[in-house]
Every structure is written in C-alpha cells, then in structure tokens.
Design a protein around this motif. Structure first.
Motif, PDB file in Angstrom:
ATOM      1  N   ARG A  69     -27.002 -59.321 -21.734  1.00  0.00           N
ATOM      2  CA  ARG A  69     -26.340 -58.262 -21.291  1.00  0.00           C
ATOM      3  C   ARG A  69     -26.117 -59.281 -19.904  1.00  0.00           C
ATOM      4  NH1 ARG A  69     -27.252 -54.842 -16.972  1.00  0.00           N
ATOM      5  NH2 ARG A  69     -29.485 -55.408 -16.956  1.00  0.00           N
ATOM      6  N   LYS A  70     -27.171 -59.608 -19.649  1.00  0.00           N
ATOM      7  CA  LYS A  70     -27.765 -60.096 -18.173  1.00  0.00           C
ATOM      8  C   LYS A  70     -26.232 -61.481 -17.598  1.00  0.00           C
ATOM      9  CE  LYS A  70     -32.054 -59.003 -15.590  1.00  0.00           C
ATOM     10  NZ  LYS A  70     -33.248 -59.070 -15.553  1.00  0.00           N
ATOM     11  N   GLU A  71     -26.545 -62.165 -19.029  1.00  0.00           N
ATOM     12  CA  GLU A  71     -24.904 -63.647 -19.419  1.00  0.00           C
ATOM     13  C   GLU A  71     -24.143 -63.146 -18.680  1.00  0.00           C
ATOM     14  OE1 GLU A  71     -24.871 -67.311 -22.175  1.00  0.00           O
ATOM     15  OE2 GLU A  71     -26.553 -65.862 -22.655  1.00  0.00           O
ATOM     16  N   GLU A  72     -23.824 -62.339 -19.876  1.00  0.00           N
ATOM     17  CA  GLU A  72     -22.256 -61.416 -19.894  1.00  0.00           C
ATOM     18  C   GLU A  72     -22.042 -61.118 -18.652  1.00  0.00           C
ATOM     19  OE1 GLU A  72     -18.734 -60.548 -22.086  1.00  0.00           O
ATOM     20  OE2 GLU A  72     -20.770 -61.472 -23.201  1.00  0.00           O
ATOM     21  N   GLU A  73     -22.965 -60.208 -17.807  1.00  0.00           N
ATOM     22  CA  GLU A  73     -22.253 -59.879 -16.498  1.00  0.00           C
ATOM     23  C   GLU A  73     -22.051 -60.497 -15.579  1.00  0.00           C
ATOM     24  OE1 GLU A  73     -25.483 -57.186 -14.944  1.00  0.00           O
ATOM     25  OE2 GLU A  73     -25.712 -55.880 -15.984  1.00  0.00           O
ATOM     26  N   TRP A  74     -22.767 -61.598 -15.995  1.00  0.00           N
ATOM     27  CA  TRP A  74     -22.454 -62.748 -15.164  1.00  0.00           C
ATOM     28  C   TRP A  74     -21.417 -63.781 -15.781  1.00  0.00           C
ATOM     29  CZ3 TRP A  74     -21.942 -68.248 -16.196  1.00  0.00           C
ATOM     30  CH2 TRP A  74     -22.192 -69.603 -15.498  1.00  0.00           C
ATOM     31  N   LYS A  75     -21.416 -64.043 -16.836  1.00  0.00           N
ATOM     32  CA  LYS A  75     -19.972 -64.381 -17.178  1.00  0.00           C
ATOM     33  C   LYS A  75     -18.610 -63.506 -17.017  1.00  0.00           C
ATOM     34  CE  LYS A  75     -21.268 -66.752 -21.233  1.00  0.00           C
ATOM     35  NZ  LYS A  75     -21.399 -66.920 -23.045  1.00  0.00           N
ATOM     36  N   LYS A  76     -18.819 -62.735 -16.393  1.00  0.00           N
ATOM     37  CA  LYS A  76     -17.455 -61.276 -16.082  1.00  0.00           C
ATOM     38  C   LYS A  76     -17.297 -60.896 -14.655  1.00  0.00           C
ATOM     39  CE  LYS A  76     -18.036 -58.110 -19.122  1.00  0.00           C
ATOM     40  NZ  LYS A  76     -17.997 -55.952 -19.283  1.00  0.00           N
ATOM     41  N   GLU A  77     -18.923 -61.887 -13.779  1.00  0.00           N
ATOM     42  CA  GLU A  77     -18.629 -61.810 -12.189  1.00  0.00           C
ATOM     43  C   GLU A  77     -18.637 -63.416 -12.134  1.00  0.00           C
ATOM     44  OE1 GLU A  77     -18.913 -60.501  -8.820  1.00  0.00           O
ATOM     45  OE2 GLU A  77     -19.322 -59.682 -10.392  1.00  0.00           O
ATOM     46  N   GLU A  78     -18.424 -64.477 -12.723  1.00  0.00           N
ATOM     47  CA  GLU A  78     -17.699 -65.394 -12.964  1.00  0.00           C
ATOM     48  C   GLU A  78     -16.494 -65.534 -12.416  1.00  0.00           C
ATOM     49  OE1 GLU A  78     -19.289 -68.619 -11.242  1.00  0.00           O
ATOM     50  OE2 GLU A  78     -20.803 -67.158 -11.112  1.00  0.00           O
ATOM     51  N   GLU A  79     -16.008 -65.101 -13.646  1.00  0.00           N
ATOM     52  CA  GLU A  79     -14.480 -64.415 -14.387  1.00  0.00           C
ATOM     53  C   GLU A  79     -13.931 -64.188 -13.125  1.00  0.00           C
ATOM     54  OE1 GLU A  79     -11.367 -64.852 -16.064  1.00  0.00           O
ATOM     55  OE2 GLU A  79     -12.358 -66.122 -16.624  1.00  0.00           O
ATOM     56  N   LYS A  80     -14.258 -62.880 -12.750  1.00  0.00           N
ATOM     57  CA  LYS A  80     -14.090 -61.876 -11.482  1.00  0.00           C
ATOM     58  C   LYS A  80     -13.881 -62.931  -9.836  1.00  0.00           C
ATOM     59  CE  LYS A  80     -14.970 -57.689  -8.556  1.00  0.00           C
ATOM     60  NZ  LYS A  80     -16.079 -57.159  -8.495  1.00  0.00           N
ATOM     61  N   LYS A  81     -14.717 -63.950  -9.633  1.00  0.00           N
ATOM     62  CA  LYS A  81     -14.714 -64.781  -8.892  1.00  0.00           C
ATOM     63  C   LYS A  81     -13.746 -66.003  -9.197  1.00  0.00           C
ATOM     64  CE  LYS A  81     -19.929 -65.315  -7.547  1.00  0.00           C
ATOM     65  NZ  LYS A  81     -20.413 -65.806  -7.808  1.00  0.00           N
ATOM     66  N   LEU A  82     -13.433 -66.707 -10.440  1.00  0.00           N
ATOM     67  CA  LEU A  82     -11.922 -67.259 -10.592  1.00  0.00           C
ATOM     68  C   LEU A  82     -11.070 -66.660 -10.340  1.00  0.00           C
ATOM     69  CD1 LEU A  82     -11.952 -70.181 -11.745  1.00  0.00           C
ATOM     70  CD2 LEU A  82     -11.308 -68.566 -13.802  1.00  0.00           C
ATOM     71  N   GLN A  83     -10.593 -65.424 -10.935  1.00  0.00           N
ATOM     72  CA  GLN A  83      -9.085 -64.464 -10.855  1.00  0.00           C
ATOM     73  C   GLN A  83      -8.941 -64.921  -8.805  1.00  0.00           C
ATOM     74  OE1 GLN A  83      -7.065 -64.540 -13.299  1.00  0.00           O
ATOM     75  NE2 GLN A  83      -8.879 -65.004 -14.587  1.00  0.00           N
ATOM     76  N   GLN A  84     -10.027 -64.416  -8.374  1.00  0.00           N
ATOM     77  CA  GLN A  84     -10.118 -63.732  -7.245  1.00  0.00           C
ATOM     78  C   GLN A  84      -9.730 -65.049  -6.765  1.00  0.00           C
ATOM     79  OE1 GLN A  84     -13.553 -62.462  -5.620  1.00  0.00           O
ATOM     80  NE2 GLN A  84     -12.634 -61.874  -3.375  1.00  0.00           N
ATOM     81  N   LYS A  85     -10.237 -66.472  -6.646  1.00  0.00           N
ATOM     82  CA  LYS A  85      -9.314 -67.842  -6.185  1.00  0.00           C
ATOM     83  C   LYS A  85      -7.557 -67.924  -6.240  1.00  0.00           C
ATOM     84  CE  LYS A  85     -11.003 -72.381  -6.197  1.00  0.00           C
ATOM     85  NZ  LYS A  85     -12.527 -73.851  -5.839  1.00  0.00           N
ATOM     86  N   LYS A  86      -7.169 -67.527  -8.086  1.00  0.00           N
ATOM     87  CA  LYS A  86      -6.584 -67.540  -8.303  1.00  0.00           C
ATOM     88  C   LYS A  86      -5.010 -67.348  -7.034  1.00  0.00           C
ATOM     89  CE  LYS A  86      -7.107 -69.263 -13.281  1.00  0.00           C
ATOM     90  NZ  LYS A  86      -7.361 -68.971 -14.396  1.00  0.00           N
ATOM     91  N   GLN A  87      -6.268 -65.954  -7.159  1.00  0.00           N
ATOM     92  CA  GLN A  87      -5.297 -64.621  -6.606  1.00  0.00           C
ATOM     93  C   GLN A  87      -5.107 -65.375  -5.191  1.00  0.00           C
ATOM     94  OE1 GLN A  87      -3.170 -63.165  -6.403  1.00  0.00           O
ATOM     95  NE2 GLN A  87      -3.440 -61.038  -4.914  1.00  0.00           N
ATOM     96  N   GLU A  88      -5.946 -65.926  -4.497  1.00  0.00           N
ATOM     97  CA  GLU A  88      -5.851 -66.649  -2.918  1.00  0.00           C
ATOM     98  C   GLU A  88      -5.146 -67.640  -2.899  1.00  0.00           C
ATOM     99  OE1 GLU A  88      -9.789 -67.209  -1.757  1.00  0.00           O
ATOM    100  OE2 GLU A  88     -10.139 -65.365  -2.077  1.00  0.00           O
ATOM    101  N   LEU A  89      -4.979 -67.627  -4.234  1.00  0.00           N
ATOM    102  CA  LEU A  89      -4.051 -69.907  -4.051  1.00  0.00           C
ATOM    103  C   LEU A  89      -2.975 -69.407  -4.634  1.00  0.00           C
ATOM    104  CD1 LEU A  89      -6.730 -72.272  -6.186  1.00  0.00           C
ATOM    105  CD2 LEU A  89      -5.842 -73.205  -4.294  1.00  0.00           C
ATOM    106  N   ARG A  90      -2.161 -68.889  -5.040  1.00  0.00           N
ATOM    107  CA  ARG A  90      -1.494 -68.232  -5.491  1.00  0.00           C
ATOM    108  C   ARG A  90      -0.599 -67.333  -3.844  1.00  0.00           C
ATOM    109  NH1 ARG A  90       1.308 -63.709  -6.498  1.00  0.00           N
ATOM    110  NH2 ARG A  90      -0.167 -61.913  -7.006  1.00  0.00           N
ATOM    111  N   LEU A  91      -1.449 -66.291  -3.489  1.00  0.00           N
ATOM    112  CA  LEU A  91      -1.490 -66.077  -2.191  1.00  0.00           C
ATOM    113  C   LEU A  91      -0.684 -67.156  -1.132  1.00  0.00           C
ATOM    114  CD1 LEU A  91      -2.580 -62.879  -1.880  1.00  0.00           C
ATOM    115  CD2 LEU A  91      -0.757 -62.964  -2.410  1.00  0.00           C
ATOM    116  N   GLU A  92      -1.178 -68.014  -1.514  1.00  0.00           N
ATOM    117  CA  GLU A  92      -0.735 -69.798  -0.350  1.00  0.00           C
ATOM    118  C   GLU A  92       0.169 -70.020  -0.867  1.00  0.00           C
ATOM    119  OE1 GLU A  92      -3.749 -73.177   1.709  1.00  0.00           O
ATOM    120  OE2 GLU A  92      -4.974 -71.551   0.276  1.00  0.00           O
TER     121      GLU A  92
END
Length: 284
Positions: A69-92
């Motif tokens: 469960r913790k590993e799944e949560e970590w993966k989701k968090e990492e995916e969230k961070k990745l999507q956030q970074k992609k969004q920031e790059l897209r806006l830039e």
C-alpha cells in the motif's frame, strides 16, 4: 493458509470461529450470528486469533499488504510530481511560444566531424557541445536562438582542403516541439518530416560559403572555433531553394519543395522577395 474452525476473539462480538475465508474476506460464526469482515485488515485492531503461529503468519500478510500500500502511495505521489513537472514545462513552453519574436538569425550551421557525418543522418540529431569555461563549465551549450522556425544545416570539410570548400551535407528543421531555451542536454533533434540528406554529387555543388558571409569581414572565409554558429534566416531559405532545383528524384524534390515552403511560412519569407545568394565566395 487454512483458517477454517480457527478460534478468534472480536472486541465487540466476543468469541467465534472462522467458517469461510478467501483472499479478500472472512466469515466468522459468533454465538448469535455470522459476520463478514475484510481480510486480512480485520486482524489488525478488532480481531485476535487464538493460534499464535497462524496469528504470526497473518501479521506477516498484513505487513506485506501495508508495504504494498505504501509503495502504491509512493508511486502515485511520484506520478503526481511528474505530471506537475510536465504541466509546469507545458506552461513555460506555451509562454515562450506566445511571447516568441522571430530572430533574424535563428538558423544554425553545424560542423560535422567524420563520425558525425554518419550519426547526424542515422540518428537525425546533433550535439551542441559543452561549455569550456566560466560558472557553467562542463554543462551543455543551450542553443537559445533555435525555435520552431529554425533549421540546422549540416556541413563538413576535408582536413586537407581550404575553408572555402566547406560542403553542405544536409539540412533539417528542428523537432516540432523543440525550444532551444528549454534544451538541457544539448541535443537538437530533427523534425519528423522536414529533413534532407544530399548525395555526394549534390553536396559537391552546394558550397556553404556561397551563402554565408561574415558581416565584419565580408571577404574572409574562416570558421575558427566552435561546433556551430547562427546565421541569417534568408540565407537558409536560399540554400533550401537551391536544394529543390538540385534534386532529380521526384519524391525528394517534392519533399524539398514542401520543406522550403514550410520554412518560408515559419520565417515570414516570401520567395518572390528572396535575394540571390551573395556569400563570401561570390565576392572574392
């Protein structure tokens, strides 16, 4: 693991015995009724097994499930961070696209060494090199002038020949979403469609210095140092137009024509107003 008939004690329902179970649920017969619970979660706080060895096995299952469960949560968090970074790059990226002003010299001419004369066409990308001094020493050169309107001209010269004999080997538009200011690794990839390689015979007829001129020293033909330099948008259009007339294969000629038209459109050049080549070779 067989849990049938194993004795348990529930905090609220008292003593009972297990009558059914699978990977996700468990049914227990208590004095007055049967109750279903989530397996193995119920053993964490509310239910206790009397058999210690089985209880230990259940505890290990719970621990494993908790780790998953913790590993799944970590993966989701990492995916969230990745999507956030992609969004920031897209806006830039969108901001840079919106604010982009055409630079009159946003084309690149690249000097291919022997190895790059093959890799540039097999991989369709070139490397801008690394910074040799200063605070950013060792980092990749950022080709900051390159944008969607930019093309990369690939050239080479035989070490035994004078600089004036530098030949054009090919040319490509930069990749559809490439922006030099955002390029961290120094690699400049080619457009999926607009890319041309010249045959040796064609290349011998396309001399770089027929188009290029150093404004300060119009009669000098020297490269000096560095892998690349920027040059005038209209000079690149002249080169592309000459490649069109040079190509004899109908398919290649058609692609060269489309490349030329797309380039002129991106650089706001009208072919009717395009001047004739007037590089250093034409003036000597």
């Amino acid at each position: 693991m067989n849990l049938i008939n194993k004795k348990v004690t529930h905090k609220r329902f008292g003593m009972g015995s297990i009558v059914k179970h699978n990977d996700s649920s468990i049914e227990i017969h208590f004095a007055s009724e049967n109750k279903k619970f989530v397996f193995p979660d119920v053993f964490g706080k509310h239910l206790k097994l009397h058999d210690e060895s089985v209880a230990n096995s259940i505890e290990k299952i719970i621990e494993k499930k908790e780790m998953e469960r913790k590993e799944e949560e970590w993966k989701k968090e990492e995916e969230k961070k990745l999507q956030q970074k992609k969004q920031e790059l897209r806006l830039e990226y969108e901001k840079l696209m919106k604010n982009h002003k055409l630079h009159p010299e946003s084309q690149m001419v690249f000097w291919c060494d022997a190895e790059e004369q093959n890799s540039a066409f097999s991989e369709w990308k070139v490397f801008s090199g690394v910074i040799k001094s200063g605070n950013n020493k060792g980092k990749s050169n950022k080709p900051i002038r390159l944008h969607q309107n930019s093309a990369v001209l690939l050239t080479a010269i035989d070490p035994s020949m004078p600089e004036k004999d530098r030949r054009i080997l090919g040319v490509y538009m930069v990749n559809e979403d490439f922006i030099g200011k955002l390029c961290e690794d120094g690699y400049i990839p080619a457009h999926s469609k607009y890319r041309l390689q010249l045959t040796e015979r064609e290349s011998d007829q396309m001399l770089f210095w027929e188009y290029y001129v150093n404004g300060k020293f119009p009669h000098k033909m020297t490269w000096n140092t560095g892998k690349y330099r920027y040059f005038d948008n209209s000079w690149m259009a002249q080169i592309l137009l000459d490649i069109v007339s040079l190509k004899s294969d109908p398919k290649e000629r058609e692609l060269a024509q489309q490349f030329f038209e797309q380039f002129c459109k991106m650089n706001q050049i009208t072919d009717q107003e395009l001047p004739k080549p007037n590089g250093a070779l034409m003036r000597s």
